[in-house]
Design a protein around this motif. Structure first.
Motif, PDB file in Angstrom:
ATOM      1  N   ILE A 273       2.111   5.550  -6.643  1.00 49.48           N
ATOM      2  CA  ILE A 273       1.364   5.796  -5.396  1.00 49.48           C
ATOM      3  C   ILE A 273       1.037   7.282  -5.326  1.00 49.48           C
ATOM      4  O   ILE A 273      -0.027   7.698  -4.894  1.00 49.48           O
ATOM      5  N   CYS A 278      -5.944   5.926  -6.217  1.00 50.36           N
ATOM      6  CA  CYS A 278      -6.014   4.760  -5.322  1.00 50.36           C
ATOM      7  C   CYS A 278      -7.437   4.485  -4.844  1.00 50.36           C
ATOM      8  O   CYS A 278      -7.639   3.759  -3.867  1.00 50.36           O
ATOM      9  N   THR A 284     -11.524   0.728  -2.960  1.00 49.55           N
ATOM     10  CA  THR A 284     -10.102   1.049  -2.825  1.00 49.55           C
ATOM     11  C   THR A 284      -9.288  -0.240  -2.677  1.00 49.55           C
ATOM     12  O   THR A 284      -9.870  -1.338  -2.709  1.00 49.55           O
ATOM     13  N   SER A 286      -5.790  -2.157  -0.550  1.00 46.58           N
ATOM     14  CA  SER A 286      -4.888  -2.126   0.605  1.00 46.58           C
ATOM     15  C   SER A 286      -3.886  -3.252   0.478  1.00 46.58           C
ATOM     16  O   SER A 286      -4.089  -4.174  -0.309  1.00 46.58           O
ATOM     17  N   LEU A 290      -1.993  -2.387  -3.116  1.00 47.08           N
ATOM     18  CA  LEU A 290      -1.697  -0.953  -3.161  1.00 47.08           C
ATOM     19  C   LEU A 290      -0.194  -0.698  -3.241  1.00 47.08           C
ATOM     20  O   LEU A 290       0.270   0.126  -4.024  1.00 47.08           O
ATOM     21  N   HIS A 291       0.571  -1.411  -2.390  1.00 47.20           N
ATOM     22  CA  HIS A 291       1.974  -1.003  -2.224  1.00 47.20           C
ATOM     23  C   HIS A 291       2.947  -2.185  -2.178  1.00 47.20           C
ATOM     24  O   HIS A 291       3.818  -2.223  -1.283  1.00 47.20           O
ATOM     25  N   ASP A 307      -2.447  -0.445   7.193  1.00 47.91           N
ATOM     26  CA  ASP A 307      -3.570  -0.085   6.295  1.00 47.91           C
ATOM     27  C   ASP A 307      -4.892  -0.515   6.921  1.00 47.91           C
ATOM     28  O   ASP A 307      -5.880   0.228   6.915  1.00 47.91           O
ATOM     29  N   VAL A 341      -7.093   7.064   2.151  1.00 45.95           N
ATOM     30  CA  VAL A 341      -6.070   7.277   1.114  1.00 45.95           C
ATOM     31  C   VAL A 341      -5.173   8.454   1.505  1.00 45.95           C
ATOM     32  O   VAL A 341      -3.945   8.378   1.403  1.00 45.95           O
ATOM     33  N   ARG A 345      -1.191   7.706   2.055  1.00 48.60           N
ATOM     34  CA  ARG A 345      -0.401   7.953   0.839  1.00 48.60           C
ATOM     35  C   ARG A 345       1.080   8.240   1.120  1.00 48.60           C
ATOM     36  O   ARG A 345       1.964   7.585   0.571  1.00 48.60           O
TER      37      ARG A 345
END
Ligand code: FAD
Length: 395
Positions: A273, A278, A284, A286, A290-291, A307, A341, A345
């Protein structure tokens, strides 16, 4: 070829919340969902104060609050010693919801035609002429998007496109299920953890008549086969909890087999991350794309809602400033995604680090690694529940 302004890949919690956030600001988007209808993978989700706050901003919380019992705290029982301890579940409210309730509540608020079902995205390529994105769909069609948001979960089709690493798998896994109690269950409104060695059985009341439970265990080669058969999952689960208190054993015995899953946890390594951009121009990711994080801190879904609020706000601000309906330049869209982002982040880095550390503490290959994790927890996560106070800001 069809051209769309804002395309969201994936109609799960994050994708629907994203489309709703944009809709609330008067901005149109298209959600491409591979399933033929609304799909709520998994059984339930616990949302803490930060998740409820995001739902407040999205305007869907009031009806949902009645669907999940307000949890009063965490009670832990050690089977071998009969030791019982209690602690809070974080600041503010915590409720467990059926995922289908959440997904339906988000979808119901969207204008007709926002979600296009049966639309699986196979791959994404860049259109060098105008910096837009070309989506190859499984029905053979190609769709062009000026802004592309990947909310398509742990196997996101955008990861390659954005040069991001794939999501990883842990050794720890869980069996999950739902048990109905037509005459009421005996668990009150506590989140109950019953533990013996590496086995943890979590019990979370959803309503007075419904209980969600999960059983943490280590994945073995046998689990590949067991996971395919829901009756086998139950038998396997019951073996893990032999000798546990009768009321939790009965709960697993009486669970509805159609709700049973046995899956390994997935996660994104925190340093990715930190190191990844990203984003690529106006594309992008989400949510879990992303996570993805192990559910030890119960924050993946809530972070996905955050997000959605943050990205919808960033996009809408630029679109509204330019005049809704007028042409928005690519650089304005890029600015919006860069702001998203930047804002997300550190928040998701912190959540991923916490869940990664908790998982490593459980799986830790050696005493030294476990000691390091304990040190990390003491220094950076003294208050493990502080993240539930987070406010992502209104739309
Ligand atoms: C066991 C477990 C327990 C958890 N408990 C909690 C909890 O208590 N609290 C919490 O906050 N979080 C929890 N989480 C995390 C939470 O479930 C996830 O963070 C959340 O579901 C992520 O939502 P998403 O929309 O990003 O992804 P998903 O829910 O995976 O949705 C992705 C969507 O994209 C669609 N899709 C995928 N690929 C494509 C494609 N190529 N084209 C078109 N559509 C596509 C899928 O069909 C799906 O609808 C838990 C996770 C696990 C595994």
């Amino acid at each position: 070829m069809e051209v769309q302004e804002i395309v969201i890949v994936g109609g799960g919690i994050c994708g629907l919340a994203m489309a709703l956030g944009l809709h609330r600001k008067g901005v149109k988007s298209l959600v491409l969902e591979r399933s033929e209808s609304l799909r709520a993978s998994g059984t339930t989700i616990i949302l803490r104060a930060n998740g409820w706050r995001a739902l407040d901003y999205l305007g869907v919380s009031s009806g949902l609050r009645n669907r999940g019992l307000l949890l009063s705290g965490l009670r832990e029982i050690q089977v071998d010693t009969n030791k019982v301890s209690e602690r809070p579940l974080g600041k503010g409210e915590a409720r467990c919801l059926r995922r289908s309730d959440l997904i339906e509540a988000l979808a119901e608020e969207l204008p007709e035609g926002t979600i296009r079902f049966g639309s699986r995205v196979l791959s994404v390529t860049a259109d060098p002429t105008d910096k837009s994105h070309m989506l190859q769909l499984s029905n053979g069609k190609v769709l062009k998007a000026r802004v592309l948001i990947g909310c398509d979960g742990v196997n996101s089709v955008l990861l390659n496109y954005l040069c991001m690493n794939p999501i990883r798998v842990t050794k720890t896994s869980s069996i999950r299920g739902l048990t109905s109690y037509p005459d009421g269950h005996p668990f009150g409104n506590h989140f109950l953890m019953t533990k013996r060695g590496e086995i943890t059985l979590g019990t979370i009341p959803v309503s007075d008549n419904l209980v969600y439970w999960f059983l943490l265990h280590n994945w073995t080669s046998k689990d590949d086969e067991i996971s395919k058969d829901q009756e086998l999952i139950k038998i396997h689960g019951l073996k893990y909890i032999e000798g546990f208190p009768e009321k939790v054993v009965e709960m697993v015995k009486n669970s509805d087999p159609s709700t049973l899953y046995n899956k390994q946890f997935k996660y994104r390594a925190p340093w990715e991350i930190f190191l990844s951009s990203c984003r690529k121009g106006t594309a992008t990711v989400s949510g879990d794309a992303l996570h993805a994080m192990t559910p030890f801190n119960g924050q993946g879904g809530a972070a996905s809602l955050e997000d959605a609020v943050v990205l919808a706000r960033a996009l809408a601000a630029r679109i509204i400033a330019g005049g809704v309906g007028s042409h928005i330049s690519t650089s304005k869209y890029e600015e919006a995604l860069a702001a998203y982002v930047k804002e997300r982040r550190m928040r998701v880095l912190s959540l991923c680090t916490l869940s990664y550390t908790l998982n490593t503490l459980r799986e830790g290959p050696s005493m030294a690694v476990r000691l390091l994790c304990t040190l990390l927890m003491t220094v950076f996560f003294k208050d493990r529940l502080a993240h539930s106070s987070f406010d992502c800001g209104s739309l």
